[in-house]
Structure formats: C-alpha cells, structure tokens
Design an enzyme around this catalytic site. Structure first.
Site, PDB file in Angstrom:
ATOM      1  CG  HIS A 169      -1.996  -1.011   1.202  1.00 38.93           C
ATOM      2  ND1 HIS A 169      -2.817  -1.224   0.119  1.00 38.93           N
ATOM      3  CD2 HIS A 169      -2.380  -1.914   2.144  1.00 38.93           C
ATOM      4  CE1 HIS A 169      -3.662  -2.213   0.393  1.00 38.93           C
ATOM      5  NE2 HIS A 169      -3.410  -2.652   1.601  1.00 38.93           N
ATOM      6  CG  ASP A 186      -2.977  -8.435   0.654  1.00 36.03           C
ATOM      7  OD1 ASP A 186      -2.250  -8.726   1.615  1.00 36.03           O
ATOM      8  OD2 ASP A 186      -3.997  -7.728   0.768  1.00 36.03           O
ATOM      9  CG  HIS A 223      -6.646  -5.284   1.709  1.00 36.61           C
ATOM     10  ND1 HIS A 223      -6.151  -6.234   2.580  1.00 36.61           N
ATOM     11  CD2 HIS A 223      -7.759  -4.783   2.286  1.00 36.61           C
ATOM     12  CE1 HIS A 223      -6.937  -6.294   3.639  1.00 36.61           C
ATOM     13  NE2 HIS A 223      -7.918  -5.430   3.487  1.00 36.61           N
ATOM     14  CG  ASP A 246      -5.180 -10.048   3.378  1.00 35.05           C
ATOM     15  OD1 ASP A 246      -4.860 -10.554   2.280  1.00 35.05           O
ATOM     16  OD2 ASP A 246      -4.888  -8.885   3.690  1.00 35.05           O
TER      17      ASP A 246
END
Length: 344
Positions: free
Chosen positions: A122, A161, A163, A248
């Site tokens: 991120h 991931d 996200h 995740d």
C-alpha cells in the site's frame, strides 16, 4: 523453502489489538517448526538509497526522523515506534535478498520467501498507508532491474493479497518494464483497483486489476489465474516473477469476505511455479497481509509444503463459478483484449 527473516521485524509493534502485529511472524515460525526443509536467512538491511530508488527521498527521510523521534500514528491505520525504521530496512532487505536468491538459481525446495514486516504494497511513492511504509516488492523489483549482472529487463508482480496493491500500481503504472496484476476483493480498502485501471503512458496495458465479488471461492481465483493472468504473463514474458503474498483472502481471515481455503494457496502456488518454469522466470515470494494468525501460519506452511513435494488437493470439479465471478473475469479479458477462451 528458504525464508528471509529477521528478529528486527518483531520490534515494529503498532500496539495492542492492531492486526499487523509481531505475532504474525511468531505464528508463521511456530508452524514451520514442524516442517521439513525449512531454512532461514537474515539478509542485510536495505540501504536508504535503494529505498529512495522507489520512494521520494524527502518522504523516506521524514519516516526515518519520525521513528527516531519515537514514532506515533502516521495515519489512523499506520503506526510506528522507534524501532520501526530498522524493521522497514530489514523487511525491504529481505525482499531484495529473495530476488538475489531467485536470480542466483535458487528454486524448487530452495525457492525464497521473504517474511518481513511491516508489509509494503500500500505504500505509495511519497506516503505511508495501510500498515505500509516502504513498498518491499517494488524495491525488490527495482533492485533486480538496476543490477546489470542480472540481465533482467522485465519483472512481473502477482499480488494475491485480498486488498488492492495500490502502492505498487502507483509506482509502476507508467512504466513498461514491470507488469503488475492484482486480484482483490472489490470495494475493499483502499477502494482502488478497478478493471479500467490498466496503466498509462509507456505503461499502458501493463497493469491488470481483477476485482472479485465478496464471497468468491477457490474456483473463481483459479479461473482468474488460468485465464487472464496466465494469458497476460505469457504475453509480457517476464525475466523475474514476484508474488506479493498476502493471505487475507482466506475464508477465516477476520477482515475480508473472499472465501479461499488453505488448499487454494497450494493450488495457486503450484500454478505459479509451473508458469515460472514455463516462462523461465525465477520466482520469489514476499509477505504482505494475513491477519488470522492460525490461517496465516497454515497458508504460509502450505506454500512451503507445495515446494517440499506435497501434491495440492483438488480443485473440486463440482464447484461452479458464480455468474458474478464469470462476469468479472470476462470484463478483465475484454479490457485487455485477451482471448475470451483463455482458461475459461
């Protein structure tokens, strides 16, 4: 597998109840104690000049100063302590080590997996966000591209991931030497990663986003890899393949609604390994998210077991792909003008 690891990364402690805790690495290490063939390597920390090859130097210097002054809340999600700067450098150093090991020929049971923290995908060029200060996978990719002895002209990054890897996309979206593909839950933090985001300028077409509907299970992710991801990787023909390996998207992770099983990570690993071999692109893994400690440890362990000779189970041939998932994959194929029959 070889795991890049440093105790320094445990000292980065965002505080009680923060999901990105040092216990993530402790849980992984504890689970791997029971596994055959696990090796640990502690790499040199990443020099600030190498981090500044990806991030704005003023930003990086301000993070270093922020940590030296005792840290605090950089933003509501992203927290540092005094020791965080050393953990940032150690985590980025492990990622670069993974690239070095892969390009030195380490594969099969010696495939490198950097398990540093804080995670990185991120982190944008001039800011921290989403628990991330320095973009480890981007630093590692640039490390490979900058060293002439490696003869690496093109790097592919597959981010699984849950996200969207917004930072990695931002860093490389206007470049043609890095192909970035992210499969993630649609609408989840940070809210980026739409199908239409495909890169710009020289990088037009070198970004692929696959936003998946909440509830997507193993079959949907495998179809995404067998279809648009495989077609895009074959077209790009990378010299190096890096996996932003967050866990995740697991059905028991507390902060997402994708429904992957632990076995899905074995199946994805097996596919990634096969594609890496076919493309003659060395392979390395770099840890991102995963916040249910037991399922994070199980998932990293099953990646290791896959390289240690365990045959993945499945997939279940009776599992149907949801219509919403089929529509999402068709949208990706159409956006990138890929063969609609690719793996679907």
């Amino acid at each position: 597998m070889q795991f890049g690891y440093s105790e320094v990364c445990l000292a980065h402690d965002p505080g009680p109840r923060h999901p990105e805790s040092p216990d993530r690495l402790r849980a992984i290490r504890e689970r791997l104690k029971k596994k055959h063939g696990v090796e640990y390597v502690e790499a040199d920390p990443c020099p600030i000049d190498d981090i500044a090859a990806i991030h704005d130097r003023d930003y990086i210097e301000s993070v270093k100063e922020f940590c030296e002054d005792g840290g605090g809340n950089w933003d509501p999600d992203t927290t540092a302590v005094e020791e965080t700067w050393d953990a940032i450098c150690a985590s980025a150093g492990q990622a670069c080590w993974a690239v070095d090991a892969a390009l030195a020929g380490d594969s099969g049971r010696k495939t490198p997996f950097a398990i540093g923290r804080p995670p990185g995908h991120h982190a944008v060029p001039d800011d921290a966000m989403g628990f991330c200060f320095a973009n480890n996978v981007a630093i590692a990719a640039q490390h490979a591209l900058d060293h002439d002895e490696y003869d690496v002209d093109r790097v592919a990054i597959f981010d699984w991931d849950v996200h969207h890897g917004n930072g990695t996309q931002d860093i490389f979206e206007d470049r043609d030497d890095v192909f970035f593909v992210s499969i993630h839950e649609q609408g989840l933090y940070p809210g980026t990663g739409d199908v239409e985001e495909t890169g710009s300028g020289d990088g037009a077409g070198t970004t692929m986003n696959i936003p998946m509907p909440a509830g997507t299970s193993d079959a949907g992710y495998l179809a995404a890899f067998d279809g648009p991801i495989t077609a895009a990787l074959e077209s790009f023909d990378p010299d190096l393949l890096l996996i932003s390996a967050g866990f995740d998207a697991h059905r028991h992770d507390p902060i997402s609604r994708i429904r992957l099983s632990t076995e899905a990570y074995a199946l994805l690993t097996d596919r990634v390994r096969t594609r890496s071999d076919e493309l003659d692109a060395p392979l390395a893994f770099i840890l991102e998210g995963g916040y249910g400690l037991d399922v994070l440890a199980d998932s990293v362990s099953i990646v290791h077991e896959t390289f240690d000779g365990r045959e993945p189970l499945g997939p279940d041939d009776d599992e149907e792909i949801d219509e919403a998932v089929e529509d999402a994959l068709e949208a990706v194929l159409e956006e990138h003008e890929l063969d609609a029959d690719s793996g679907l």
